[in-house]
Design an enzyme around this catalytic site. Structure first.
Site, mmCIF file in Angstrom:
data_model
loop_
_atom_site.group_PDB
_atom_site.id
_atom_site.type_symbol
_atom_site.label_atom_id
_atom_site.label_comp_id
_atom_site.label_asym_id
_atom_site.label_seq_id
_atom_site.Cartn_x
_atom_site.Cartn_y
_atom_site.Cartn_z
ATOM 1 N N ASP A 16 0.827 -1.202 0.000
ATOM 2 C CA ASP A 16 0.000 0.000 0.000
ATOM 3 C C ASP A 16 0.863 1.255 0.000
ATOM 4 O OD1 ASP A 16 -2.371 1.429 0.025
ATOM 5 O OD2 ASP A 16 -2.546 1.404 2.202
ATOM 6 N N HIS A 33 3.674 3.210 -8.714
ATOM 7 C CA HIS A 33 3.562 1.781 -9.018
ATOM 8 C C HIS A 33 4.867 1.259 -9.611
ATOM 9 C CE1 HIS A 33 -0.608 1.989 -8.004
ATOM 10 N NE2 HIS A 33 -0.922 2.780 -9.017
ATOM 11 N N LEU A 127 11.454 -20.732 -3.834
ATOM 12 C CA LEU A 127 10.444 -19.831 -3.285
ATOM 13 C C LEU A 127 9.273 -19.789 -4.254
ATOM 14 C CD1 LEU A 127 9.510 -17.453 -1.330
ATOM 15 C CD2 LEU A 127 10.672 -15.913 -2.931
ATOM 16 N N ARG A 190 -6.017 -2.002 8.320
ATOM 17 C CA ARG A 190 -7.125 -2.803 7.800
ATOM 18 C C ARG A 190 -6.565 -3.858 6.858
ATOM 19 N NH1 ARG A 190 -7.806 2.417 5.634
ATOM 20 N NH2 ARG A 190 -7.240 2.583 3.437
#
Length: 236
Positions: A16, A33, A127, A190
């Site tokens: 975020d 981004h 991974l 959140r």
């Protein structure tokens, strides 16, 4: 499998703050981004060094389709660029790529590049990098319930025998262990419709910094905090 229980087997991250990072610098949101892609590389490297087996990144939510068309287009272009440029690096690092979500909603070209990268890396073992794309946990849970209900109506299963395991087997993450550690950047408190079923007992670590500023040392700090906690799973 890593037997060291002080190391999370699976880390999930809500990435975020890209837009706010860009705004603070007077840049278009797409630059935030783009800068966040370096944080992905840093986290993959840190997970490999720590011995983490699964890293799930909340890359694009089902709600993100409601963003301005230009931003969505830019995000899809960045995803395609990531898949094109990083596939060879994932191969060198022995990293397997997977994706969860409503992948059929992705543009055809994006989906083709995603499928190609997943197939190319399918044999890698160090991974597993899971991209949550066009993902929403409530939709995932509803789809699982609908699937079980259809089988019950058809007489394929006994509704009385539906349990946690049989429900989890209908989720997108059926072959992936639940996250041990959930990390969120930007300081928001959140979970944003992310892996609601799967994070029931995950430890949560919040960072105030925005995602483009997140680095290997931050992921290690989160893993160290995880190691200090005593996981009770509802017990004493």
């Amino acid at each position: 499998m890593n037997e060291d229980r002080s190391i999370p087997r699976h880390i999930a991250i809500i990435m975020d703050g890209n837009g706010r990072w860009a705004k603070e610098r007077g840049l278009p949101r797409r630059e935030g981004h783009r800068a966040g892609a370096e944080s992905v590389r840093e986290c993959v490297e840190a997970c490999k060094q720590l011995g983490v087996e699964y890293l799930t990144l909340y890359a694009f939510s089902s709600e993100n389709w409601n963003r301005p068309a230009a931003e969505v287009t830019a995000l899809m272009a960045l995803l395609e660029k990531f898949l094109e440029e990083k596939s060879s690096e994932l191969m060198k690092q022995n990293v397997r790529l997977k994706a969860i979500g409503h992948l059929d909603r992705l543009p055809d070209r994006t989906r083709r590049k995603l499928d190609k990268a997943i197939e190319r890396t399918s044999g890698n073992t160090s991974l597993t990098l899971v991209l949550a794309l066009s993902y929403g946990a409530r939709e995932e849970i509803v789809e699982a319930a609908r699937s079980l209900a259809a089988d019950a109506v058809a007489g394929k299963i006994d509704p009385a025998k539906i349990d946690n395991a049989s429900f989890a087997a209908r989720l997108y993450t059926a072959e992936i262990p639940d996250p041990d550690l959930l990390v969120r950047t930007s300081g928001e408190l959140r979970v944003s419709n992310f892996l609601l079923w799967q994070i029931s007992y995950a430890e949560i670590v919040i960072f105030k910094k925005f995602w483009p500023d997140f680095r290997q040392e931050d992921l290690r700090e989160a893993a160290q905090e995880y190691a200090r906690r005593h996981r009770r799973f509802g017990g004493l």
